[in-house]
Design a protein around this motif. Sequence first.
Motif, mmCIF file in Angstrom:
data_model
loop_
_atom_site.group_PDB
_atom_site.id
_atom_site.type_symbol
_atom_site.label_atom_id
_atom_site.label_comp_id
_atom_site.label_asym_id
_atom_site.label_seq_id
_atom_site.Cartn_x
_atom_site.Cartn_y
_atom_site.Cartn_z
ATOM 1 N N TYR A 53 7.497 7.892 5.218
ATOM 2 C CA TYR A 53 8.405 6.864 4.706
ATOM 3 C C TYR A 53 7.655 5.555 4.480
ATOM 4 C CZ TYR A 53 12.439 3.797 4.288
ATOM 5 O OH TYR A 53 13.342 2.884 3.820
ATOM 6 N N MET A 54 6.879 5.140 5.466
ATOM 7 C CA MET A 54 6.173 3.865 5.379
ATOM 8 C C MET A 54 5.181 3.852 4.218
ATOM 9 S SD MET A 54 7.275 1.791 7.807
ATOM 10 C CE MET A 54 5.991 0.675 8.330
ATOM 11 N N GLN A 55 4.471 4.952 4.020
ATOM 12 C CA GLN A 55 3.486 4.993 2.947
ATOM 13 C C GLN A 55 4.165 4.994 1.583
ATOM 14 O OE1 GLN A 55 0.331 4.535 3.391
ATOM 15 N NE2 GLN A 55 -0.329 4.820 1.277
ATOM 16 N N ALA A 56 5.319 5.675 1.481
ATOM 17 C CA ALA A 56 6.030 5.729 0.196
ATOM 18 C C ALA A 56 6.509 4.351 -0.239
ATOM 19 C CB ALA A 56 7.207 6.699 0.292
ATOM 20 N N TYR A 57 7.012 3.554 0.708
ATOM 21 C CA TYR A 57 7.613 2.267 0.350
ATOM 22 C C TYR A 57 6.687 1.065 0.550
ATOM 23 C CZ TYR A 57 12.194 4.321 -0.381
ATOM 24 O OH TYR A 57 13.242 5.054 -0.894
ATOM 25 N N PHE A 58 5.711 1.178 1.445
ATOM 26 C CA PHE A 58 4.891 0.019 1.758
ATOM 27 C C PHE A 58 3.388 0.263 1.586
ATOM 28 C CE2 PHE A 58 8.789 -0.301 4.324
ATOM 29 C CZ PHE A 58 9.283 -1.501 3.827
ATOM 30 N N GLY A 59 2.983 1.501 1.400
ATOM 31 C CA GLY A 59 1.579 1.808 1.207
ATOM 32 C C GLY A 59 1.140 1.611 -0.233
ATOM 33 N N VAL A 60 -0.171 1.428 -0.426
ATOM 34 C CA VAL A 60 -0.759 1.322 -1.762
ATOM 35 C C VAL A 60 -1.985 2.230 -1.796
ATOM 36 C CG1 VAL A 60 -1.771 -0.213 -3.490
ATOM 37 C CG2 VAL A 60 0.009 -1.086 -1.951
ATOM 38 N N THR A 61 -1.900 3.309 -2.564
ATOM 39 C CA THR A 61 -3.017 4.246 -2.669
ATOM 40 C C THR A 61 -4.108 3.652 -3.569
ATOM 41 O OG1 THR A 61 -2.127 5.358 -4.626
ATOM 42 C CG2 THR A 61 -1.378 6.148 -2.463
ATOM 43 N N PRO A 62 -5.321 4.239 -3.561
ATOM 44 C CA PRO A 62 -6.366 3.732 -4.467
ATOM 45 C C PRO A 62 -5.927 3.743 -5.932
ATOM 46 C CG PRO A 62 -7.331 5.179 -2.813
ATOM 47 C CD PRO A 62 -5.838 5.274 -2.646
ATOM 48 N N GLU A 63 -5.204 4.784 -6.347
ATOM 49 C CA GLU A 63 -4.729 4.863 -7.735
ATOM 50 C C GLU A 63 -3.709 3.767 -8.022
ATOM 51 O OE1 GLU A 63 -4.720 7.359 -5.572
ATOM 52 O OE2 GLU A 63 -6.313 8.659 -6.355
ATOM 53 N N GLN A 64 -2.782 3.552 -7.092
ATOM 54 C CA GLN A 64 -1.792 2.487 -7.271
ATOM 55 C C GLN A 64 -2.456 1.115 -7.276
ATOM 56 O OE1 GLN A 64 0.668 3.596 -3.901
ATOM 57 N NE2 GLN A 64 2.336 4.269 -5.239
ATOM 58 N N THR A 77 -3.896 -4.841 -3.260
ATOM 59 C CA THR A 77 -4.921 -4.321 -2.359
ATOM 60 C C THR A 77 -4.514 -2.967 -1.804
ATOM 61 O OG1 THR A 77 -5.429 -6.591 -1.706
ATOM 62 C CG2 THR A 77 -6.259 -4.843 -0.276
ATOM 63 N N GLN A 78 -5.470 -2.044 -1.716
ATOM 64 C CA GLN A 78 -5.186 -0.746 -1.108
ATOM 65 C C GLN A 78 -4.702 -0.952 0.326
ATOM 66 O OE1 GLN A 78 -8.466 2.010 -1.256
ATOM 67 N NE2 GLN A 78 -7.544 3.374 0.273
ATOM 68 N N TYR A 79 -3.681 -0.159 0.725
ATOM 69 C CA TYR A 79 -3.082 -0.379 2.043
ATOM 70 C C TYR A 79 -2.491 0.925 2.563
ATOM 71 C CZ TYR A 79 -0.204 -2.609 5.665
ATOM 72 O OH TYR A 79 0.361 -2.993 6.852
ATOM 73 N N ASN A 80 -2.823 1.249 3.802
ATOM 74 C CA ASN A 80 -2.254 2.406 4.472
ATOM 75 C C ASN A 80 -1.221 1.930 5.490
ATOM 76 O OD1 ASN A 80 -3.885 4.409 3.184
ATOM 77 N ND2 ASN A 80 -5.594 3.812 4.511
#
Length: 219
Positions: free
Chosen positions: A139-150, A157-160
């Motif tokens: 859930y957290m990655q879907a709404y608050f994470g930023v993958t390298p592609e995104q 900034t990329q964010y896990n």
Amino acid sequence: GGGAIIVPKYEGSNEFKVMPVPFISATFLDTVRIDPTGANIALYEQGPFEFSARLGYDMGRKEDDSDHLRGLGDVDIGAIVGAKAAMKFGPAEIFAKLDKTIGGSDGMEGTLGIEVTQPLSPSWMVGAGASVVFADEKYMQAYFGVTPEQSARSGLTQYNAGAGLKRADFSISATYMLNRNWMVRGQAGVGILMGDAADSPVVVDKVQPSGMLLVGYRF
């Protein structure tokens, strides 16, 4: 009935949108309760304790909801299957919920909270609530994470984003019965993003206020 609600454009936004909202609440056979968030099915009741199953939905998130989301892609709509345990103490109810999203984020949220509802007169009823929300890594990655592609597409900034405490919520409400059938209800609330959600580059403002005004007919 129905009314309007003002909420942030997405969780973490500093911009707001006003939307129409239906006001539907019904109970069938003292077991099934339906409201705009979905349905609760009472499975076990003993004194002040109740355990119920929940069915609902997660509206997801569209990247065109805000310019700040451009390049992140959409989080699809998902169905929610969950459970709730509640204990009543006079006008107060302490509860715990666990919700699993099927589709969309494919994540899980847990909520611990308390709600108090108190009539002040035959016409007036007031309420208040406080809760904390936890979420798993999906859930957290879907709404608050930023993958390298995104990150490449959006410039963020990329964010896990890891699992943990996501948000604390506080609300107050008031309902006024105009007569036997007609009512007016107002509600104001504020959510405060916490943990990895608060630190996400997707989030512009950690403080998330909201308001709602409804007119309803009871029969």
